[in-house]
Design a protein around this motif. Structure first.
Motif, PDB file in Angstrom:
ATOM      1  N   THR A 233       2.529 -43.307  -8.189  1.00 21.66           N
ATOM      2  CA  THR A 233       1.412 -42.618  -8.834  1.00 21.66           C
ATOM      3  C   THR A 233       1.940 -41.436  -9.634  1.00 21.66           C
ATOM      4  O   THR A 233       3.023 -40.912  -9.364  1.00 21.66           O
ATOM      5  CB  THR A 233       0.371 -42.111  -7.816  1.00 21.66           C
ATOM      6  OG1 THR A 233       0.980 -41.102  -6.995  1.00 21.66           O
ATOM      7  CG2 THR A 233      -0.140 -43.241  -6.927  1.00 21.66           C
ATOM      8  N   ARG A 234       1.155 -41.030 -10.622  1.00 19.51           N
ATOM      9  CA  ARG A 234       1.485 -39.844 -11.409  1.00 19.51           C
ATOM     10  C   ARG A 234       0.256 -38.950 -11.503  1.00 19.51           C
ATOM     11  O   ARG A 234      -0.874 -39.431 -11.422  1.00 19.51           O
ATOM     12  CB  ARG A 234       1.983 -40.242 -12.807  1.00 19.51           C
ATOM     13  CG  ARG A 234       3.250 -41.089 -12.770  1.00 19.51           C
ATOM     14  CD  ARG A 234       3.915 -41.232 -14.120  1.00 19.51           C
ATOM     15  NE  ARG A 234       5.099 -42.075 -14.044  1.00 19.51           N
ATOM     16  CZ  ARG A 234       6.014 -42.206 -14.999  1.00 19.51           C
ATOM     17  NH1 ARG A 234       5.863 -41.520 -16.142  1.00 19.51           N
ATOM     18  NH2 ARG A 234       7.058 -42.997 -14.851  1.00 19.51           N
ATOM     19  N   TYR A 235       0.519 -37.657 -11.680  1.00 20.61           N
ATOM     20  CA  TYR A 235      -0.560 -36.670 -11.670  1.00 20.61           C
ATOM     21  C   TYR A 235      -1.137 -36.479 -13.070  1.00 20.61           C
ATOM     22  O   TYR A 235      -0.456 -36.002 -13.980  1.00 20.61           O
ATOM     23  CB  TYR A 235      -0.053 -35.338 -11.115  1.00 20.61           C
ATOM     24  CG  TYR A 235       0.256 -35.391  -9.638  1.00 20.61           C
ATOM     25  CD1 TYR A 235      -0.735 -35.148  -8.687  1.00 20.61           C
ATOM     26  CD2 TYR A 235       1.542 -35.706  -9.183  1.00 20.61           C
ATOM     27  CE1 TYR A 235      -0.460 -35.210  -7.326  1.00 20.61           C
ATOM     28  CE2 TYR A 235       1.827 -35.772  -7.825  1.00 20.61           C
ATOM     29  CZ  TYR A 235       0.811 -35.521  -6.909  1.00 20.61           C
ATOM     30  OH  TYR A 235       1.100 -35.596  -5.547  1.00 20.61           O
ATOM     31  N   PRO A 241      -3.395 -37.750  -8.218  1.00 24.03           N
ATOM     32  CA  PRO A 241      -2.467 -38.865  -8.455  1.00 24.03           C
ATOM     33  C   PRO A 241      -3.196 -40.190  -8.663  1.00 24.03           C
ATOM     34  O   PRO A 241      -4.126 -40.521  -7.926  1.00 24.03           O
ATOM     35  CB  PRO A 241      -1.637 -38.886  -7.164  1.00 24.03           C
ATOM     36  CG  PRO A 241      -2.579 -38.372  -6.114  1.00 24.03           C
ATOM     37  CD  PRO A 241      -3.466 -37.367  -6.792  1.00 24.03           C
ATOM     38  N   GLU A 264       5.484 -37.372 -11.533  1.00 22.82           N
ATOM     39  CA  GLU A 264       5.374 -38.435 -10.547  1.00 22.82           C
ATOM     40  C   GLU A 264       5.192 -37.880  -9.134  1.00 22.82           C
ATOM     41  O   GLU A 264       5.742 -36.834  -8.780  1.00 22.82           O
ATOM     42  CB  GLU A 264       6.627 -39.311 -10.596  1.00 22.82           C
ATOM     43  CG  GLU A 264       6.487 -40.620  -9.865  1.00 22.82           C
ATOM     44  CD  GLU A 264       7.568 -41.630 -10.237  1.00 22.82           C
ATOM     45  OE1 GLU A 264       7.710 -42.631  -9.510  1.00 22.82           O
ATOM     46  OE2 GLU A 264       8.267 -41.409 -11.255  1.00 22.82           O
ATOM     47  N   GLU A 265       4.423 -38.598  -8.345  1.00 26.27           N
ATOM     48  CA  GLU A 265       4.210 -38.218  -6.952  1.00 26.27           C
ATOM     49  C   GLU A 265       5.508 -38.342  -6.162  1.00 26.27           C
ATOM     50  O   GLU A 265       6.316 -39.243  -6.386  1.00 26.27           O
ATOM     51  CB  GLU A 265       3.155 -39.128  -6.326  1.00 26.27           C
ATOM     52  CG  GLU A 265       2.877 -38.826  -4.844  1.00 26.27           C
ATOM     53  CD  GLU A 265       1.978 -39.870  -4.189  1.00 26.27           C
ATOM     54  OE1 GLU A 265       0.796 -39.575  -3.992  1.00 26.27           O
ATOM     55  OE2 GLU A 265       2.462 -40.986  -3.905  1.00 26.27           O
TER      56      GLU A 265
END
Length: 376
Positions: A233-235, A241, A264-265
């Motif tokens: 996931t990305r913020y 996320p 990125e998480e």
């Protein structure tokens, strides 16, 4: 941002151009942790840093400049768990004609931002080599390949898939794009974490019933969505996320631009350190996704221009929609115990332990670290 030699133009593909701002093998991850442990035991002082900056083995700057740079950087280096050995290894990589081959001035201008974001020297070379090689992406001039390599290395993007992606994008048996177009896309898709085989398979399948542009567009979405089981996931701008599929649903045609701009998480592994999904895969092998699912989401913190430490949420509260760019430019706190004073370290409960090194900035360490057993 990065400072380049030559014409100074980054010439990134359109979706990367607005941004200001690797997966390491298991042995390299271990080496990084051991370097951090050594740093806790010995510390990095202003005096040691200044001497290194002044020396010909280091950055070879004048004494007055060395003292000023050391005064500005040593606390950040401590909070990032950076040692002089780490600095030396990165400097040698950046300056060596057989590696990144940067000028002394370019090394001086970029080394602290890179080392404070824990860039892996081996991956930096891999990115540069695969982007610059005439048998791969053939990015030119050299300064362009160097700049892209430094930017992607700071985001922990691996360079291993570049040759495969390039072949798919530029060959008759693949998408067969014009060279300049393929060069732009190989940068973007490398940064996005595209799955090369999925890109090819999806393109060929979709091309049976779509025109070339539509088939390629669908293949890009499929290749990023399928990477690492679709778990990374990305913020987004709201500091929440999301997986690639959610970016695609919400942002539509702009999803890749937003995905590339998003941090990125990370999750906290059993050693107490934080890693992105691809690093979990490298470290844990076949069981990585189970370990990932069982690990807590890490609270990422960075040091802003005012020298203070902030979370992503705090970056967003101050910088609003530009928080991601500012976050990417900032020094990366190594772990949740880094940069804590004695009082804050004690308040962290069972996570941290105080081992005074003579410098408070690196005296609070993770209890899970072997450094906790070192007598100082």
């Amino acid at each position: 941002g990065l400072k380049l030699e030559g014409d100074g133009q980054r010439r990134l593909s359109p979706s990367l151009a607005p941004q200001l701002p690797c997966v390491a093998a298991m042995a390299r991850l271990t080496a990084i942790l051991l370097a951090a442990i050594a740093g806790v035991a010995s510390g990095i002082t202003k005096e040691k840093l200044s001497d290194w900056l002044y020396s010909s083995k280091g950055l070879n700057v004048g004494r007055v400049d060395a003292d000023k740079i050391a005064n500005d950087e040593y606390m950040k280096l401590s909070s990032c768990r950076v040692t002089l050995d780490t600095l030396q290894a990165l400097k040698d990589t950046m300056y060596s004609t057989s590696k990144l081959d940067l000028s002394k001035q370019t090394v001086q201008a970029n080394i602290f931002q890179l080392v404070e974001q824990h860039v892996d020297p081996e991956n930096l070379v891999l990115l540069y080599t695969n982007f610059y090689s005439t048998s791969s992406a053939d990015l030119s001039p050299k300064s362009k390949a160097q700049g892209v390599a430094m930017e992607l290395a700071r985001k922990k993007v691996s360079g291993k898939d570049i040759p495969v992606l390039w072949k798919i994008l530029y060959s008759i048996s693949g998408v067969n794009l014009p060279k300049s177009e393929a060069q732009g896309w190989v940068v973007d898709l490398t940064a996005a974490g595209a799955n090369p085989q999925k890109l090819l398979d999806s393109y060929k399948d979709n091309f049976k019933r779509m025109d070339k542009a539509a088939a390629f567009k669908a293949a890009i979405a499929d290749s990023v969505d399928s990477n690492l089981y679709g778990l990374p996931t990305r913020y987004a701008k709201d500091v929440k996320p999301y997986v690639a599929k959610e970016f695609q649903t919400y942002y539509h045609d702009q999803w890749l631009v937003e995905w590339l701009a998003a941090p990125e998480e990370k999750r906290t592994a059993q050693d107490g350190h934080d890693y992105i999904a691809s690093e979990f895969q490298t470290y844990f092998g076949g069981s990585w996704n189970t370990k990932w699912a069982a690990s807590p989401v890490a609270e990422q913190k960075r040091i802003a221009a005012d020298g203070k430490t902030y979370t992503m949420q705090e970056f967003q509260a101050y910088y609003k929609d530009t928080w991601q760019q500012e976050f990417f430019k900032s020094a990366e706190i190594a772990d949740e115990c880094a940069f804590l004073n004695n009082t804050a370290c004690s308040a962290a409960g069972d996570k941290c332990i105080w081992k005074f090194t003579g410098d408070w900035t690196d005296s609070c360490i993770l209890k899970t670290s072997k450094a906790a057993d070192i007598v100082v």
